[in-house]
Scaffold this motif. Structure first.
Motif, PDB file in Angstrom:
ATOM      1  N   THR A   5     -34.457 -36.912 -47.200  1.00 18.83           N
ATOM      2  CA  THR A   5     -35.245 -35.679 -47.368  1.00 18.83           C
ATOM      3  C   THR A   5     -35.017 -35.169 -48.797  1.00 18.83           C
ATOM      4  N   GLY A   6     -35.851 -34.244 -49.207  1.00 20.94           N
ATOM      5  CA  GLY A   6     -35.654 -33.626 -50.521  1.00 20.94           C
ATOM      6  C   GLY A   6     -34.345 -32.854 -50.559  1.00 20.94           C
ATOM      7  N   PHE A   7     -34.037 -32.210 -49.431  1.00 22.23           N
ATOM      8  CA  PHE A   7     -32.803 -31.432 -49.402  1.00 22.23           C
ATOM      9  C   PHE A   7     -31.578 -32.347 -49.484  1.00 22.23           C
TER      10      PHE A   7
ATOM     11  N   TYR B 121     -34.693 -22.530 -53.860  1.00 26.57           N
ATOM     12  CA  TYR B 121     -35.141 -22.804 -52.489  1.00 26.57           C
ATOM     13  C   TYR B 121     -34.053 -22.287 -51.543  1.00 26.57           C
TER      14      TYR B 121
ATOM     15  N   GLU C  65     -33.856 -24.262 -60.667  1.00 28.37           N
ATOM     16  CA  GLU C  65     -35.107 -24.666 -60.019  1.00 28.37           C
ATOM     17  C   GLU C  65     -36.217 -23.988 -60.813  1.00 28.37           C
TER      18      GLU C  65
ATOM     19  N   ASP D 279     -34.252 -28.762 -59.880  1.00 29.56           N
ATOM     20  CA  ASP D 279     -35.186 -29.092 -58.803  1.00 29.56           C
ATOM     21  C   ASP D 279     -36.583 -29.016 -59.428  1.00 29.56           C
TER      22      ASP D 279
ATOM     23  N   THR E 113     -39.488 -30.174 -58.123  1.00 26.49           N
ATOM     24  CA  THR E 113     -40.491 -30.530 -57.107  1.00 26.49           C
ATOM     25  C   THR E 113     -41.870 -29.957 -57.450  1.00 26.49           C
TER      26      THR E 113
ATOM     27  N   SER F 118     -38.520 -33.253 -54.137  1.00 27.39           N
ATOM     28  CA  SER F 118     -38.754 -33.504 -52.718  1.00 27.39           C
ATOM     29  C   SER F 118     -39.988 -34.402 -52.633  1.00 27.39           C
TER      30      SER F 118
ATOM     31  N   THR G  85     -41.322 -35.418 -50.099  1.00 30.48           N
ATOM     32  CA  THR G  85     -42.117 -34.905 -48.988  1.00 30.48           C
ATOM     33  C   THR G  85     -43.401 -34.256 -49.494  1.00 30.48           C
ATOM     34  N   LYS G  86     -43.325 -33.697 -50.710  1.00 28.64           N
ATOM     35  CA  LYS G  86     -44.449 -32.902 -51.240  1.00 28.64           C
ATOM     36  C   LYS G  86     -45.470 -33.804 -51.951  1.00 28.64           C
TER      37      LYS G  86
ATOM     38  N   MET H  13     -41.101 -37.624 -44.885  1.00 29.71           N
ATOM     39  CA  MET H  13     -40.117 -36.837 -45.650  1.00 29.71           C
ATOM     40  C   MET H  13     -39.271 -37.769 -46.506  1.00 29.71           C
ATOM     41  N   GLY H  14     -38.858 -37.259 -47.646  1.00 27.25           N
ATOM     42  CA  GLY H  14     -38.015 -38.058 -48.524  1.00 27.25           C
ATOM     43  C   GLY H  14     -37.625 -37.250 -49.745  1.00 27.25           C
TER      44      GLY H  14
ATOM     45  N   TRP I 214     -45.515 -28.140 -48.529  1.00 22.93           N
ATOM     46  CA  TRP I 214     -46.670 -28.057 -49.427  1.00 22.93           C
ATOM     47  C   TRP I 214     -46.769 -29.396 -50.141  1.00 22.93           C
TER      48      TRP I 214
END
Ligand SMILES: Cc1ncc(COP(=O)(O)O)c(C=O)c1O
Length: 391
Positions: free
Chosen positions: A86-88, A112, A155, A184, A186, A206, A208-209, A218-219, A337
């Protein structure tokens, strides 16, 4: 022939063996070798060339994750990119790799919110202290540096409040004090800003976005320079934070059109921002108005803007803000998003209330819009009809 990144993205990772345009998904726990000597030889190769895709067990990856890492390393112009589930996971890996009990880290106030929880609450239990700085006043960063400061975590822009920071100044402060830096990235992705090339030690996206772009996987990715590579690699091994091959395949598939999608998100967002910037009921949180500090900081460091923006709405009637958001018909209400579809969220106080420097008055509300790939004229019409409810 030298080719641009856009061409590289379309042509790379074909499967020449099977003559297919796309590479196969290689799933593996066990990897079978011809002999014990073959195992040892592969391990020796991995030690000599740790980014070369020599694996002896599935947890280290397969050719499918290796292809994704190669594409991302080229996109980031970095030494290497680690991919996480995940991004996290990438946020955690970056911080966990370089901090130890007794250390201090300085974190930008509008990170975030799970990143905030990780640093402020979780790391505290391991005797790692977090100090938050004001993204619009870097004196609050500089004055909090001590001998124990290990990492500056940025971020940009700020989550939900979209402050753009003076990234050049942050890097020069960090270099002067010999402190590691992570960002970050993203919102922009390295398509619009390349942190490692710019001077950051670590850069998180992330996946995922926008990398995936289709809201179905997710990634995360953590790009690094050579200086921190070994530390991250050691932590990655010990935590087992690695992306699986099916998710890696989907993210690689999404990446093929990253440039096309991001160009369109940018153009759509610009049209919607032009419409929103004329409305007196709120302040548009997006690099659009040329006379603002945020615009100048964005222009200085970024080659484009993505589709995520905010509205700071002044209203004594919170129900009318909720009604405005609820009345949007083409925007889904939900987290995340970066996909092809537009999304909207009203940020509740519990999500924005823990910030030190947000200074949101009682009658001010934050709404986040992700501008997708629909026809922007339709999106504007939709926002227009929903705005009737905002009092
Ligand atoms: C800026 C930012 N960073 C990191 C993350 C975490 O990514 P993921 O949801 O893939 O774990 C998010 C998720 O919304 C995000 O908005």
């Amino acid at each position: 022939m030298s080719k641009s990144f856009k061409t590289f993205l379309k042509h790379t990772a074909k499967d020449f063996h099977n003559q297919s345009v796309n590479p196969p998904v290689v799933r593996a726990s066990t990897i079978i070798f011809k002999s014990m000597q073959h195992i040892r030889k592969t391990q020796a190769k991995a030690q000599k060339n740790p980014t070369g895709g020599h694996y002896d067990y599935g947890r280290q990856g397969t050719s499918t994750t290796h292809i994704l890492q190669k594409i991302l390393t080229k996109l980031e112009e970095s030494y290497h990119v680690f991919t996480t589930p995940t991004g996290f996971g990438a946020v955690f890996l970056a911080i966990f790799s370089v901090t130890r009990p007794g250390d201090e880290i300085i974190v930008s106030d509008p990170v975030y919110s799970p990143t905030r929880l990780l640093t402020e609450k979780f790391l505290k239990e391991f005797n790692i202290k977090t100090i938050f700085y004001n993204p619009s006043d870097l004196k609050t960063l500089e004055k909090n540096i001590t001998k124990k400061t290990k990492l500056i975590f940025v971020e940009n822009p700020g989550s939900n409040s979209f402050e753009f920071q003076d990234l050049g100044k942050i890097i020069s402060i960090a270099k002067k004090n010999k402190i590691l830096t992570a960002i970050d990235n993203t919102w922009a992705t390295p398509y619009y800003f390349k942190p490692i090339k710019f001077g950051f030690d670590m850069s998180i996206v992330s996946a995922t976005k926008y990398y995936s772009g289709h809201s179905d996987v997710m990634g995360g990715s953590l790009a690094v320079n050579k200086k921190v590579f070994s530390k991250i690699r050691a932590a990655e091994r010990i935590t087992g934070l690695r992306l699986g091959p099916d998710d890696a395949y989907l993210i690689t598939r999404g990446l093929r059109t990253l440039d096309v999608r991001l160009d369109r998100h940018r153009e759509n967002a610009k049209k919607v921002a032009a419409f929103l910037s004329r409305n007196k009921k709120f302040k548009l949180l997006y690099p659009y108005k040329k006379d603002s500090y945020n615009f100048r900081m964005w222009k200085k460091y970024y080659s484009g803007a993505s589709g995520l923006m905010g509205l700071k709405i002044k209203s004594k009637n919170i129900n009318s803000v909720r009604k405005f958001v609820n009345s949007l018909k083409l925007f889904g209400y939900g987290y995340s998003w970066g996909g092809f579809e537009s999304l909207a969220l009203h940020q509740e106080r519990r999500e924005t209330g823990i910030r030190k420097y947000l200074n949101l008055a009682k009658d001010e509300h934050l709404v986040r819009l992700h501008i997708g790939l629909e026809d922007p004229d339709d999106l504007i019409k939709d926002i227009k009809q929903a705005l009737r409810y905002l009092k």
